[in-house]
Design a protein around this motif. Structure first.
Motif, short mmCIF file in Angstrom:
data_model
loop_
_atom_site.label_atom_id
_atom_site.label_comp_id
_atom_site.label_asym_id
_atom_site.label_seq_id
_atom_site.Cartn_x
_atom_site.Cartn_y
_atom_site.Cartn_z
N PRO A 29 0.82 -1.22 0.00
CA PRO A 29 0.00 0.00 0.00
C PRO A 29 0.85 1.26 0.00
CG PRO A 29 -0.86 -1.60 1.56
CD PRO A 29 0.44 -2.15 1.08
N GLU A 30 2.00 1.22 0.66
CA GLU A 30 2.94 2.35 0.67
C GLU A 30 4.26 1.85 0.10
OE1 GLU A 30 2.45 5.44 1.59
OE2 GLU A 30 0.42 5.20 2.41
N PRO A 31 4.76 2.45 -0.99
CA PRO A 31 5.99 1.95 -1.59
C PRO A 31 7.17 1.97 -0.61
CG PRO A 31 4.97 3.63 -2.99
CD PRO A 31 4.17 3.56 -1.73
N GLY A 32 7.17 2.92 0.34
CA GLY A 32 8.29 3.05 1.26
C GLY A 32 8.39 1.92 2.28
N TRP A 33 7.39 1.04 2.33
CA TRP A 33 7.44 -0.05 3.32
C TRP A 33 8.49 -1.09 2.97
CZ3 TRP A 33 1.49 -1.12 4.26
CH2 TRP A 33 0.96 -0.03 4.97
N GLY A 34 8.89 -1.16 1.72
CA GLY A 34 9.96 -2.07 1.31
C GLY A 34 9.71 -3.51 1.73
N ASP A 35 10.76 -4.16 2.27
CA ASP A 35 10.67 -5.59 2.63
C ASP A 35 9.80 -5.84 3.86
OD1 ASP A 35 12.29 -6.10 0.51
OD2 ASP A 35 14.05 -6.69 1.69
N ALA A 36 9.39 -4.77 4.55
CA ALA A 36 8.55 -4.97 5.73
C ALA A 36 7.12 -5.36 5.34
CB ALA A 36 8.53 -3.71 6.59
N PHE A 37 6.73 -5.10 4.09
CA PHE A 37 5.42 -5.57 3.65
C PHE A 37 5.61 -6.94 3.01
CE2 PHE A 37 1.61 -6.08 1.16
CZ PHE A 37 0.68 -5.86 2.16
N GLN A 38 5.00 -7.93 3.63
CA GLN A 38 5.27 -9.33 3.26
C GLN A 38 3.98 -10.10 2.99
OE1 GLN A 38 8.05 -10.69 6.59
NE2 GLN A 38 7.52 -8.60 7.10
N VAL A 39 4.12 -11.17 2.20
CA VAL A 39 2.98 -12.04 1.96
C VAL A 39 3.39 -13.49 2.20
CG1 VAL A 39 1.80 -10.51 0.35
CG2 VAL A 39 3.42 -12.21 -0.53
N ARG A 40 2.41 -14.29 2.61
CA ARG A 40 2.58 -15.74 2.77
C ARG A 40 1.62 -16.39 1.78
NH1 ARG A 40 2.53 -20.96 3.48
NH2 ARG A 40 3.31 -21.80 5.46
N LEU A 41 2.18 -17.12 0.81
CA LEU A 41 1.34 -17.80 -0.18
C LEU A 41 0.74 -19.05 0.45
CD1 LEU A 41 3.62 -17.56 -3.36
CD2 LEU A 41 2.06 -15.86 -2.39
N LEU A 42 -0.52 -19.34 0.09
CA LEU A 42 -1.20 -20.53 0.59
C LEU A 42 -1.55 -21.43 -0.60
CD1 LEU A 42 -3.41 -18.71 3.24
CD2 LEU A 42 -1.28 -19.95 3.63
N ASN A 43 -2.15 -22.58 -0.31
CA ASN A 43 -2.37 -23.57 -1.38
C ASN A 43 -3.28 -23.07 -2.50
OD1 ASN A 43 -0.80 -25.98 -0.77
ND2 ASN A 43 -1.96 -25.98 1.15
N ALA A 44 -4.19 -22.15 -2.20
CA ALA A 44 -5.10 -21.64 -3.23
C ALA A 44 -4.46 -20.54 -4.08
CB ALA A 44 -6.38 -21.12 -2.59
#
Ligand SMILES: CC(C)(COP(=O)(O)OP(=O)(O)OC[C@H]1O[C@@H](n2cnc3c(N)ncnc32)[C@H](O)[C@@H]1OP(=O)(O)O)[C@@H](O)C(=O)NCCC(=O)NCCS
Length: 176
Positions: A144-159
């Motif tokens: 949502p904010e480009p400045g968040w860098g690596d602190a914005f993370q996602v965990r992929l799930l099976n779907a």
């Protein structure tokens, strides 16, 4: 310690957990004693607007007392519904005992069972890496904010499908 799905009557105890956890965070400067951390009104607004997802949000109890909580809320990546994790908090006296990890694991397992493609969050990579979170930019999910860098993370799930790319949008409560 027991982790179970959140119940409506946990509300005041959860609010207390967030107040105490974010007032004295272990990895950030402490806030002034009388102040209300912004995670508290965020939690309140997510519940009041119906954007918190009760079936994916979990409460941790020790000796029947609420000591921790993780909030799941509605979010999108492009046109796809996904889930946001946060706030998450554990009472200071109970931190470092595995309760936060149990809460994250419970949310991820429930989201996976509900065919959610991915979970996103803003947080310390050193903590969330252990749960399989990766910087979102590696996967074409824009913070949502480009400045968040690596602190914005996602965990992929099976779907998860490779077509789930684009801007990540939190529920409106996060904007304030
Ligand atoms: C973050 C929090 C929920 C973790 O809960 P917890 O029950 O203490 O976590 P666990 O016992 O499962 O895990 C503890 C581990 O996480 C690490 N950890 C916790 N927060 C961390 C952070 N922000 N950065 C790096 N490591 C962190 C601890 O060093 C510890 O590491 P170890 O296992 O190598 O000893 C809790 O510490 C808390 O409520 N903190 C204040 C509120 C907060 O910052 N919430 C998260 C915002 S993203």
């Amino acid at each position: 310690m027991i982790v179970r799905a959140q119940r409506a009557d946990d509300y005041e105890a959860i609010r207390h957990v967030y107040l105490e956890a974010f007032r004295r965070p272990r990895f950030r400067p402490p806030r002034s004693p009388g102040s209300v951390p912004p995670e508290v009104p965020l939690f309140e607004a997510l519940w009041e607007h119906g954007d918190a997802i009760p079936g994916l949000s979990f409460t941790a109890l020790v000796d029947a007392a609420v000591v921790g909580h993780v909030t799941a809320s509605r979010a999108t990546v492009g046109a796809d519904p996904v889930v946001a994790l946060g706030p998450i908090g554990v009472l200071p006296a109970h931190q470092g005992a595995g309760i936060g990890s149990a809460l994250v694991d419970a949310l991820l397992a429930a989201a996976d069972a509900a065919d959610v493609p991915l979970v996103g969050l803003l947080g310390a990579p050193d903590y969330y890496r252990r749960f399989g979170f990766r910087p979102s930019a590696e996967l074409g999910v824009l913070a949502p904010e480009p400045g968040w860098g690596d602190a914005f993370q996602v965990r992929l799930l099976n779907a998860y499908r490779a077509s789930v790319v684009g801007p990540f949008r939190y529920a409106p409560a996060f904007a304030s």
